[in-house]
Design a protein around this motif. Structure first.
Motif, PDB file in Angstrom:
ATOM      1  N   GLY A 196     143.928 -33.738   4.369  1.00  0.00           N
ATOM      2  CA  GLY A 196     142.841 -34.382   5.099  1.00  0.00           C
ATOM      3  C   GLY A 196     141.480 -33.961   4.585  1.00  0.00           C
ATOM      4  O   GLY A 196     140.560 -34.785   4.490  1.00  0.00           O
ATOM      5  N   LEU A 197     141.355 -32.680   4.230  1.00  0.00           N
ATOM      6  CA  LEU A 197     140.071 -32.170   3.738  1.00  0.00           C
ATOM      7  C   LEU A 197     139.668 -32.849   2.440  1.00  0.00           C
ATOM      8  O   LEU A 197     138.536 -33.336   2.303  1.00  0.00           O
ATOM      9  CB  LEU A 197     140.175 -30.655   3.529  1.00  0.00           C
ATOM     10  CG  LEU A 197     138.947 -29.967   2.917  1.00  0.00           C
ATOM     11  CD1 LEU A 197     137.740 -30.100   3.834  1.00  0.00           C
ATOM     12  CD2 LEU A 197     139.251 -28.491   2.625  1.00  0.00           C
ATOM     13  N   PHE A 198     140.588 -32.901   1.475  1.00  0.00           N
ATOM     14  CA  PHE A 198     140.253 -33.474   0.172  1.00  0.00           C
ATOM     15  C   PHE A 198     140.104 -35.000   0.223  1.00  0.00           C
ATOM     16  O   PHE A 198     139.491 -35.600  -0.665  1.00  0.00           O
ATOM     17  CB  PHE A 198     141.297 -33.083  -0.869  1.00  0.00           C
ATOM     18  CG  PHE A 198     141.329 -31.602  -1.168  1.00  0.00           C
ATOM     19  CD1 PHE A 198     140.226 -30.792  -0.926  1.00  0.00           C
ATOM     20  CD2 PHE A 198     142.472 -31.006  -1.689  1.00  0.00           C
ATOM     21  CE1 PHE A 198     140.244 -29.434  -1.199  1.00  0.00           C
ATOM     22  CE2 PHE A 198     142.508 -29.649  -1.978  1.00  0.00           C
ATOM     23  CZ  PHE A 198     141.396 -28.860  -1.724  1.00  0.00           C
ATOM     24  N   ALA A 199     140.661 -35.614   1.251  1.00  0.00           N
ATOM     25  CA  ALA A 199     140.488 -37.064   1.399  1.00  0.00           C
ATOM     26  C   ALA A 199     139.034 -37.412   1.681  1.00  0.00           C
ATOM     27  O   ALA A 199     138.565 -38.500   1.336  1.00  0.00           O
ATOM     28  CB  ALA A 199     141.382 -37.589   2.521  1.00  0.00           C
ATOM     29  N   VAL A 200     138.310 -36.480   2.303  1.00  0.00           N
ATOM     30  CA  VAL A 200     136.899 -36.742   2.638  1.00  0.00           C
ATOM     31  C   VAL A 200     135.933 -35.911   1.805  1.00  0.00           C
ATOM     32  O   VAL A 200     134.737 -36.209   1.756  1.00  0.00           O
ATOM     33  CB  VAL A 200     136.627 -36.491   4.141  1.00  0.00           C
ATOM     34  CG1 VAL A 200     137.419 -37.473   4.986  1.00  0.00           C
ATOM     35  CG2 VAL A 200     136.955 -35.055   4.531  1.00  0.00           C
ATOM     36  N   ALA A 201     136.439 -34.853   1.143  1.00  0.00           N
ATOM     37  CA  ALA A 201     135.544 -33.981   0.382  1.00  0.00           C
ATOM     38  C   ALA A 201     136.258 -33.450  -0.857  1.00  0.00           C
ATOM     39  O   ALA A 201     136.836 -32.365  -0.835  1.00  0.00           O
ATOM     40  CB  ALA A 201     135.067 -32.828   1.259  1.00  0.00           C
ATOM     41  N   GLY A 217     151.540 -24.635   3.711  1.00  0.00           N
ATOM     42  CA  GLY A 217     150.545 -24.636   4.775  1.00  0.00           C
ATOM     43  C   GLY A 217     149.180 -25.085   4.288  1.00  0.00           C
ATOM     44  O   GLY A 217     148.459 -25.813   4.981  1.00  0.00           O
ATOM     45  N   VAL A 218     148.819 -24.653   3.076  1.00  0.00           N
ATOM     46  CA  VAL A 218     147.536 -25.069   2.497  1.00  0.00           C
ATOM     47  C   VAL A 218     147.543 -26.562   2.216  1.00  0.00           C
ATOM     48  O   VAL A 218     146.575 -27.273   2.529  1.00  0.00           O
ATOM     49  CB  VAL A 218     147.245 -24.268   1.204  1.00  0.00           C
ATOM     50  CG1 VAL A 218     146.014 -24.838   0.487  1.00  0.00           C
ATOM     51  CG2 VAL A 218     147.020 -22.795   1.532  1.00  0.00           C
ATOM     52  N   ASN A 219     148.619 -27.070   1.637  1.00  0.00           N
ATOM     53  CA  ASN A 219     148.710 -28.507   1.336  1.00  0.00           C
ATOM     54  C   ASN A 219     148.563 -29.351   2.598  1.00  0.00           C
ATOM     55  O   ASN A 219     147.896 -30.393   2.589  1.00  0.00           O
ATOM     56  CB  ASN A 219     150.039 -28.821   0.655  1.00  0.00           C
ATOM     57  CG  ASN A 219     150.114 -28.290  -0.763  1.00  0.00           C
ATOM     58  OD1 ASN A 219     149.099 -28.036  -1.404  1.00  0.00           O
ATOM     59  ND2 ASN A 219     151.324 -28.109  -1.261  1.00  0.00           N
ATOM     60  N   PRO A 271     157.355 -26.485 -15.555  1.00  0.00           N
ATOM     61  CA  PRO A 271     157.166 -26.036 -14.171  1.00  0.00           C
ATOM     62  C   PRO A 271     155.737 -26.329 -13.706  1.00  0.00           C
ATOM     63  O   PRO A 271     154.790 -26.257 -14.491  1.00  0.00           O
ATOM     64  CB  PRO A 271     157.415 -24.533 -14.256  1.00  0.00           C
ATOM     65  CG  PRO A 271     157.024 -24.173 -15.652  1.00  0.00           C
ATOM     66  CD  PRO A 271     157.447 -25.350 -16.495  1.00  0.00           C
ATOM     67  N   LYS A 272     155.605 -26.673 -12.452  1.00  0.00           N
ATOM     68  CA  LYS A 272     154.294 -27.022 -11.903  1.00  0.00           C
ATOM     69  C   LYS A 272     153.950 -26.126 -10.726  1.00  0.00           C
ATOM     70  O   LYS A 272     154.833 -25.697  -9.977  1.00  0.00           O
ATOM     71  CB  LYS A 272     154.293 -28.489 -11.414  1.00  0.00           C
ATOM     72  CG  LYS A 272     154.682 -29.507 -12.475  1.00  0.00           C
ATOM     73  CD  LYS A 272     153.644 -29.612 -13.565  1.00  0.00           C
ATOM     74  CE  LYS A 272     154.015 -30.707 -14.566  1.00  0.00           C
ATOM     75  NZ  LYS A 272     153.084 -30.765 -15.715  1.00  0.00           N
ATOM     76  N   GLY A 273     152.654 -25.885 -10.558  1.00  0.00           N
ATOM     77  CA  GLY A 273     152.199 -25.209  -9.357  1.00  0.00           C
ATOM     78  C   GLY A 273     152.388 -26.136  -8.170  1.00  0.00           C
ATOM     79  O   GLY A 273     152.395 -27.363  -8.322  1.00  0.00           O
ATOM     80  N   GLU A 274     152.567 -25.580  -6.986  1.00  0.00           N
ATOM     81  CA  GLU A 274     152.884 -26.388  -5.817  1.00  0.00           C
ATOM     82  C   GLU A 274     151.672 -26.746  -4.962  1.00  0.00           C
ATOM     83  O   GLU A 274     151.800 -27.475  -3.977  1.00  0.00           O
ATOM     84  CB  GLU A 274     153.949 -25.671  -4.978  1.00  0.00           C
ATOM     85  CG  GLU A 274     155.253 -25.523  -5.753  1.00  0.00           C
ATOM     86  CD  GLU A 274     156.370 -24.846  -4.970  1.00  0.00           C
ATOM     87  OE1 GLU A 274     157.533 -25.216  -5.167  1.00  0.00           O
ATOM     88  OE2 GLU A 274     156.058 -23.952  -4.160  1.00  0.00           O
ATOM     89  N   LEU A 275     150.487 -26.268  -5.318  1.00  0.00           N
ATOM     90  CA  LEU A 275     149.283 -26.619  -4.570  1.00  0.00           C
ATOM     91  C   LEU A 275     148.785 -28.001  -4.990  1.00  0.00           C
ATOM     92  O   LEU A 275     148.592 -28.280  -6.180  1.00  0.00           O
ATOM     93  CB  LEU A 275     148.178 -25.583  -4.813  1.00  0.00           C
ATOM     94  CG  LEU A 275     148.356 -24.232  -4.118  1.00  0.00           C
ATOM     95  CD1 LEU A 275     147.303 -23.252  -4.603  1.00  0.00           C
ATOM     96  CD2 LEU A 275     148.295 -24.385  -2.607  1.00  0.00           C
ATOM     97  N   LEU A 299     141.296 -27.919  -6.974  1.00  0.00           N
ATOM     98  CA  LEU A 299     142.246 -26.869  -7.353  1.00  0.00           C
ATOM     99  C   LEU A 299     141.693 -25.495  -6.996  1.00  0.00           C
ATOM    100  O   LEU A 299     142.388 -24.674  -6.385  1.00  0.00           O
ATOM    101  CB  LEU A 299     142.562 -26.941  -8.845  1.00  0.00           C
ATOM    102  CG  LEU A 299     143.474 -25.818  -9.386  1.00  0.00           C
ATOM    103  CD1 LEU A 299     144.819 -25.807  -8.665  1.00  0.00           C
ATOM    104  CD2 LEU A 299     143.672 -25.971 -10.892  1.00  0.00           C
ATOM    105  N   VAL A 300     140.442 -25.218  -7.363  1.00  0.00           N
ATOM    106  CA  VAL A 300     139.884 -23.896  -7.081  1.00  0.00           C
ATOM    107  C   VAL A 300     139.773 -23.658  -5.577  1.00  0.00           C
ATOM    108  O   VAL A 300     140.031 -22.554  -5.085  1.00  0.00           O
ATOM    109  CB  VAL A 300     138.533 -23.681  -7.802  1.00  0.00           C
ATOM    110  CG1 VAL A 300     137.416 -24.495  -7.187  1.00  0.00           C
ATOM    111  CG2 VAL A 300     138.153 -22.202  -7.810  1.00  0.00           C
ATOM    112  N   VAL A 301     139.449 -24.709  -4.821  1.00  0.00           N
ATOM    113  CA  VAL A 301     139.383 -24.571  -3.364  1.00  0.00           C
ATOM    114  C   VAL A 301     140.778 -24.293  -2.799  1.00  0.00           C
ATOM    115  O   VAL A 301     140.961 -23.397  -1.976  1.00  0.00           O
ATOM    116  CB  VAL A 301     138.780 -25.827  -2.709  1.00  0.00           C
ATOM    117  CG1 VAL A 301     138.927 -25.775  -1.187  1.00  0.00           C
ATOM    118  CG2 VAL A 301     137.311 -25.967  -3.072  1.00  0.00           C
ATOM    119  N   ALA A 302     141.771 -25.047  -3.245  1.00  0.00           N
ATOM    120  CA  ALA A 302     143.137 -24.878  -2.746  1.00  0.00           C
ATOM    121  C   ALA A 302     143.666 -23.477  -3.045  1.00  0.00           C
ATOM    122  O   ALA A 302     144.284 -22.838  -2.184  1.00  0.00           O
ATOM    123  CB  ALA A 302     144.056 -25.932  -3.350  1.00  0.00           C
TER     124      ALA A 302
END
Length: 214
Positions: free
Chosen positions: A57-62, A50-52, A24-28, A36-39
């Motif tokens: 877009g956020l993680f694509a640049v940071a 909603g977080v994903n 099983p995997k987390g969905e974030l 991961l910690v930010v998400a």
């Protein structure tokens, strides 16, 4: 609150969870320990979906603390404004990035105490990161696990720490790593808060919930 199930029943439950979903995997969505910690921090009082949507877009640049600092609080805010409590969360993301850069060389620490000292990170978030990234059998108890644990008798407790301890004390060691994922997914899709889908539940006959639905 159901009474604590015995060892053999709990093992039978997790045998079934494992047979149905061995890994099983987390969905974030995340690409490294930092994202991961930010998400996970952003997921408080928000859905994973909603977080994903916001973090793609956020993680694509940071995707590092350094890049997050360059983006700045307003930049973070623009990416996550669809998430609840976004202004406070954006502030915490920047504070967290500053601490990681200044105190940890841009790396995410892998102790629960160090993680919990970061802005916006509580025990649950720390446990998710320890489990998902470093594969430590930490148990992140959210509302789903609290509900499932108490309904079924797998890990009953009056608060999240008691449920966390019940998981550690009663679930067989070989199932500890994935335990919280199985329980979260079960609570999210089957053992839901209102009108649990008992007819589709693979542990219905082992569960102590007295108000089973058809």
């Amino acid at each position: 609150m159901a009474k604590q199930l015995d060892y053999h029943t709990i093992r039978a439950i997790f045998d079934r969870f494992h047979a149905a979903e061995p890994e099983p995997k987390g969905e974030l969505e995340h690409v490294n320990a930092y994202t991961l910690v930010v998400a996970v921090a952003l997921s408080a009082q928000a859905t994973d979906a909603g977080v994903n949507k916001a973090t793609r877009g956020l993680f694509a640049v940071a995707d590092t603390p350094e890049k997050m600092l360059e983006l700045g609080e307003e930049g973070v805010t623009q990416h996550i404004k669809t998430i609840g409590l976004y202004r406070n969360k954006a502030r915490n993301v920047i504070k967290m990035a500053r601490i990681l850069v200044d105190d940890y060389g841009g790396e995410v620490p892998n102790s629960r105490a160090a993680l919990q000292a970061l802005p916006g990170v509580g025990r649950k978030t720390a446990n998710v990161v320890l489990n998902m990234w470093w594969h430590y059998p930490a148990q992140a108890v959210d509302t789903h696990i609290f509900r499932v644990g108490n309904r079924t008798g797998i890990c009953p407790g009056r608060d999240v720490v008691a449920v966390e301890r019940a998981i550690e004390d009663n679930i067989p060691v070989d199932y500890q790593h994935h335990a919280h994922h199985w329980l979260i997914l079960h609570g999210r899709y089957i053992c839901v808060a209102r009108k649990p889908k008992c007819g589709a539940c693979l542990i219905r006959d082992l569960c102590q919930f007295e108000e089973k639905t058809q």
